[in-house]
Design an enzyme around this catalytic site. Structure first.
Site, PDB file in Angstrom:
ATOM      1  N   ILE A  69     -48.392  21.281 -53.384  1.00  0.00           N
ATOM      2  CA  ILE A  69     -47.137  21.725 -54.021  1.00  0.00           C
ATOM      3  C   ILE A  69     -47.072  21.279 -55.480  1.00  0.00           C
ATOM      4  CG2 ILE A  69     -45.627  19.779 -53.391  1.00  0.00           C
ATOM      5  CD1 ILE A  69     -44.787  23.566 -53.442  1.00  0.00           C
ATOM      6  N   ASP A 119     -41.373  21.370 -41.018  1.00  0.00           N
ATOM      7  CA  ASP A 119     -41.662  21.280 -42.460  1.00  0.00           C
ATOM      8  C   ASP A 119     -41.239  22.577 -43.160  1.00  0.00           C
ATOM      9  OD1 ASP A 119     -43.089  19.728 -44.746  1.00  0.00           O
ATOM     10  OD2 ASP A 119     -43.853  21.766 -44.834  1.00  0.00           O
ATOM     11  N   SER A 179     -52.113   9.231 -58.919  1.00  0.00           N
ATOM     12  CA  SER A 179     -52.964  10.030 -58.043  1.00  0.00           C
ATOM     13  C   SER A 179     -54.240   9.269 -57.720  1.00  0.00           C
ATOM     14  CB  SER A 179     -53.331  11.349 -58.732  1.00  0.00           C
ATOM     15  OG  SER A 179     -54.309  12.033 -57.988  1.00  0.00           O
ATOM     16  N   ARG A 180     -54.722   9.525 -56.520  1.00  0.00           N
ATOM     17  CA  ARG A 180     -55.998   8.926 -56.113  1.00  0.00           C
ATOM     18  C   ARG A 180     -57.160   9.842 -56.488  1.00  0.00           C
ATOM     19  NH1 ARG A 180     -54.344   8.825 -49.981  1.00  0.00           N
ATOM     20  NH2 ARG A 180     -54.141  10.977 -50.627  1.00  0.00           N
ATOM     21  N   LYS A 227     -38.750  17.922 -50.611  1.00  0.00           N
ATOM     22  CA  LYS A 227     -38.260  17.996 -49.245  1.00  0.00           C
ATOM     23  C   LYS A 227     -39.406  17.848 -48.261  1.00  0.00           C
ATOM     24  CE  LYS A 227     -39.580  21.101 -47.214  1.00  0.00           C
ATOM     25  NZ  LYS A 227     -40.932  21.598 -46.728  1.00  0.00           N
TER      26      LYS A 227
HETATM   27  P1  NAP Z   1     -50.629  17.681 -49.808  1.00  0.00           P
HETATM   28  O1  NAP Z   1     -51.329  18.890 -50.302  1.00  0.00           O
HETATM   29  O2  NAP Z   1     -51.178  16.946 -48.646  1.00  0.00           O
HETATM   30  O3  NAP Z   1     -50.474  16.722 -51.061  1.00  0.00           O
HETATM   31  C1  NAP Z   1     -49.865  15.456 -50.967  1.00  0.00           C
HETATM   32  C2  NAP Z   1     -50.507  14.559 -52.015  1.00  0.00           C
HETATM   33  O4  NAP Z   1     -49.862  13.289 -51.932  1.00  0.00           O
HETATM   34  C3  NAP Z   1     -51.997  14.298 -51.795  1.00  0.00           C
HETATM   35  O5  NAP Z   1     -52.778  15.265 -52.425  1.00  0.00           O
HETATM   36  C4  NAP Z   1     -52.149  12.935 -52.425  1.00  0.00           C
HETATM   37  O6  NAP Z   1     -52.242  13.124 -53.811  1.00  0.00           O
HETATM   38  C5  NAP Z   1     -50.815  12.255 -52.204  1.00  0.00           C
HETATM   39  N1  NAP Z   1     -50.778  11.282 -51.101  1.00  0.00           N
HETATM   40  C6  NAP Z   1     -50.377  10.002 -51.206  1.00  0.00           C
HETATM   41  N2  NAP Z   1     -50.438   9.401 -50.015  1.00  0.00           N
HETATM   42  C7  NAP Z   1     -50.885  10.301 -49.133  1.00  0.00           C
HETATM   43  C8  NAP Z   1     -51.159  10.252 -47.735  1.00  0.00           C
HETATM   44  N3  NAP Z   1     -50.952   9.145 -47.013  1.00  0.00           N
HETATM   45  N4  NAP Z   1     -51.613  11.374 -47.137  1.00  0.00           N
HETATM   46  C9  NAP Z   1     -51.821  12.511 -47.850  1.00  0.00           C
HETATM   47  N5  NAP Z   1     -51.545  12.607 -49.191  1.00  0.00           N
HETATM   48  C10 NAP Z   1     -51.102  11.505 -49.828  1.00  0.00           C
HETATM   49  O7  NAP Z   1     -49.097  18.019 -49.411  1.00  0.00           O
HETATM   50  P2  NAP Z   1     -48.163  19.149 -50.062  1.00  0.00           P
HETATM   51  O8  NAP Z   1     -48.309  20.423 -49.305  1.00  0.00           O
HETATM   52  O9  NAP Z   1     -48.303  19.167 -51.524  1.00  0.00           O
HETATM   53  O10 NAP Z   1     -46.747  18.559 -49.627  1.00  0.00           O
HETATM   54  C11 NAP Z   1     -46.156  17.453 -50.283  1.00  0.00           C
HETATM   55  C12 NAP Z   1     -44.643  17.543 -50.104  1.00  0.00           C
HETATM   56  O11 NAP Z   1     -44.206  18.776 -50.683  1.00  0.00           O
HETATM   57  C13 NAP Z   1     -44.213  17.565 -48.626  1.00  0.00           C
HETATM   58  O12 NAP Z   1     -43.014  16.865 -48.484  1.00  0.00           O
HETATM   59  C14 NAP Z   1     -43.995  19.068 -48.362  1.00  0.00           C
HETATM   60  O13 NAP Z   1     -43.021  19.325 -47.362  1.00  0.00           O
HETATM   61  C15 NAP Z   1     -43.481  19.530 -49.727  1.00  0.00           C
HETATM   62  N6  NAP Z   1     -43.692  20.973 -49.977  1.00  0.00           N
HETATM   63  C16 NAP Z   1     -44.914  21.561 -49.710  1.00  0.00           C
HETATM   64  C17 NAP Z   1     -45.055  22.935 -49.882  1.00  0.00           C
HETATM   65  C18 NAP Z   1     -46.379  23.667 -49.612  1.00  0.00           C
HETATM   66  O14 NAP Z   1     -46.429  24.901 -49.729  1.00  0.00           O
HETATM   67  N7  NAP Z   1     -47.460  22.988 -49.267  1.00  0.00           N
HETATM   68  C19 NAP Z   1     -43.977  23.695 -50.342  1.00  0.00           C
HETATM   69  C20 NAP Z   1     -42.783  23.056 -50.660  1.00  0.00           C
HETATM   70  C21 NAP Z   1     -42.654  21.695 -50.455  1.00  0.00           C
HETATM   71  P3  NAP Z   1     -53.376  12.404 -54.694  1.00  0.00           P
HETATM   72  O15 NAP Z   1     -54.667  12.941 -54.197  1.00  0.00           O
HETATM   73  O16 NAP Z   1     -53.021  12.853 -56.061  1.00  0.00           O
HETATM   74  O17 NAP Z   1     -53.229  10.935 -54.490  1.00  0.00           O
END
Ligand code: NAP
Length: 308
Positions: A14, A167, A36-37, A90
């Site tokens: 996101i 989610d 970021s990691r 969220k």
């Molecule tokens: P994601 O792709 O898994 O990204 C989360 C990022 O957070 C990871 O890339 C990592 O970034 C960091 N991180 C830190 N601790 C972590 C852990 N224990 N496990 C995994 N990642 C960790 O998730 P996302 O889809 O972006 O979702 C993040 C938030 O945005 C959630 O609350 C989700 O509901 C919300 N959201 C997502 C979407 C969608 O379409 N995916 C849409 C709207 C809202 P680094 O590698 O930089 O450390």
């Protein structure tokens, strides 16, 4: 107007899809760095912690938390201790009690906090809200059906307890509570894959404060066309929100909706909150999710596989 220096924590799907492009296009915000990691491909520097980033960029004033919803307390506390205003993706936290703590920490620190609901900013939602003014809603039917394999590829955190199909489903609940105000959960069936700790599908029954009857079908296993639709039957006709709120039809005819993006409006709202020193921490959508888990009847369905 001086752009406010802001950091992103967690550069995942996101952050890359929405937050980074939105900040790049904004004249109210300036991306000052990321925590970021992995993200070493950006124009700004990546740091292991917010404290390290603040030391490198002392003018940093705000942060946007884009990590998964479980385990945010430490980074939000750190941000507030550093004097930063905080915006949160969220769903806000792992639990209601944890999310409530964010607001009390922000109040104690005298900082702004924005627990965001991006779907409330979808282009059709404000025009629908205006159209509903003076009309009586009788029924609302929600269908929020998407494929987790497409939208959350390989994200294991999505199957942690309390998440799963909620989610995306919480996005529908955020629009619903924006339109109806208070809503209560009256029935829920939650379908858990045999190998997962959270549901892949849910059927919900709810009731609005004025007696509106609401049904919702959520699926995380939807192949083919994806559906994010909310249909409202009123005494003045039928309104349908489509594409997660991006399009609006009244009695089957398309309605013009404002230009702009969900995340553009979210960051504008955060800038307003920061300007006024205010907190916006509405937990109504999240409470409906926890109520669904509280009263939900559980059914077991086939084990889930990312590669099916
Ligand atoms: P994601 O792709 O898994 O990204 C989360 C990022 O957070 C990871 O890339 C990592 O970034 C960091 N991180 C830190 N601790 C972590 C852990 N224990 N496990 C995994 N990642 C960790 O998730 P996302 O889809 O972006 O979702 C993040 C938030 O945005 C959630 O609350 C989700 O509901 C919300 N959201 C997502 C979407 C969608 O379409 N995916 C849409 C709207 C809202 P680094 O590698 O930089 O450390």
């Amino acid at each position: 107007m001086m752009a406010i220096p802001i950091a992103i924590v967690g550069v995942g799907k996101i952050a890359r899809d929405q937050h980074l492009p939105t900040l790049a296009a904004s004249n109210r915000w300036r991306l000052a760095g990321v925590v970021s990691r992995h993200a070493d491909d950006l124009d700004v520097s990546a740091h292991p912690t917010l404290t390290a980033l603040k030391a490198a960029v002392p003018e940093l004033a705000a942060v946007s938390i884009c990590t998964p919803p479980i385990g945010r307390t430490d980074v939000i506390r750190e941000a507030l201790e550093l004097g930063l205003d905080v915006m949160v993706e969220k769903p806000p936290a792992a639990t209601i009690s944890e999310a409530e703590r964010f607001a009390s920490l922000a109040r104690d620190a005298g900082r702004s906090l924005f627990l965001t609901w991006h779907s409330r900013e979808a282009s059709g939602v404000a025009p629908l809200s205006a159209w509903l003014n003076g009309r009586t809603i009788n029924r609302v039917a929600i269908e929020w059906m998407e494929d987790v394999r497409v939208w959350h590829p390989g994200q294991e955190w999505i199957w942690e307890p309390g998440i799963g199909v909620f989610d995306p489903g919480i996005n529908a609940l955020s629009i619903l509570t924006r339109l109806l105000g208070p809503v209560s959960m009256t029935g829920a069936t939650l379908r858990f894959p045999a190998n997962k700790a959270s549901p892949i599908a849910a059927s919900l029954a709810m009731e609005g404060g004025a007696g509106e009857l609401v049904s919702a079908e959520f699926s995380f296993d939807q192949r083919g066309p994806q559906t994010w639709t909310m249909t409202l039957d009123t005494d003045g006709g039928q309104a349908t929100l489509l594409d997660g709120g991006g399009r609006l039809e009244i009695n089957g005819s398309p309605v013009d909706v404002p230009e702009g993006t969900e995340y553009g409006r979210l960051y504008d709202r955060f800038a307003e909150l920061v300007g006024k020193g205010e907190i916006d921490a509405d937990l109504a959508p999240f409470r409906l999710v926890t109520d669904a888990f509280l009263i939900g009847r559980r059914e077991q369905v086939d084990a889930f596989s990312w590669s099916d």
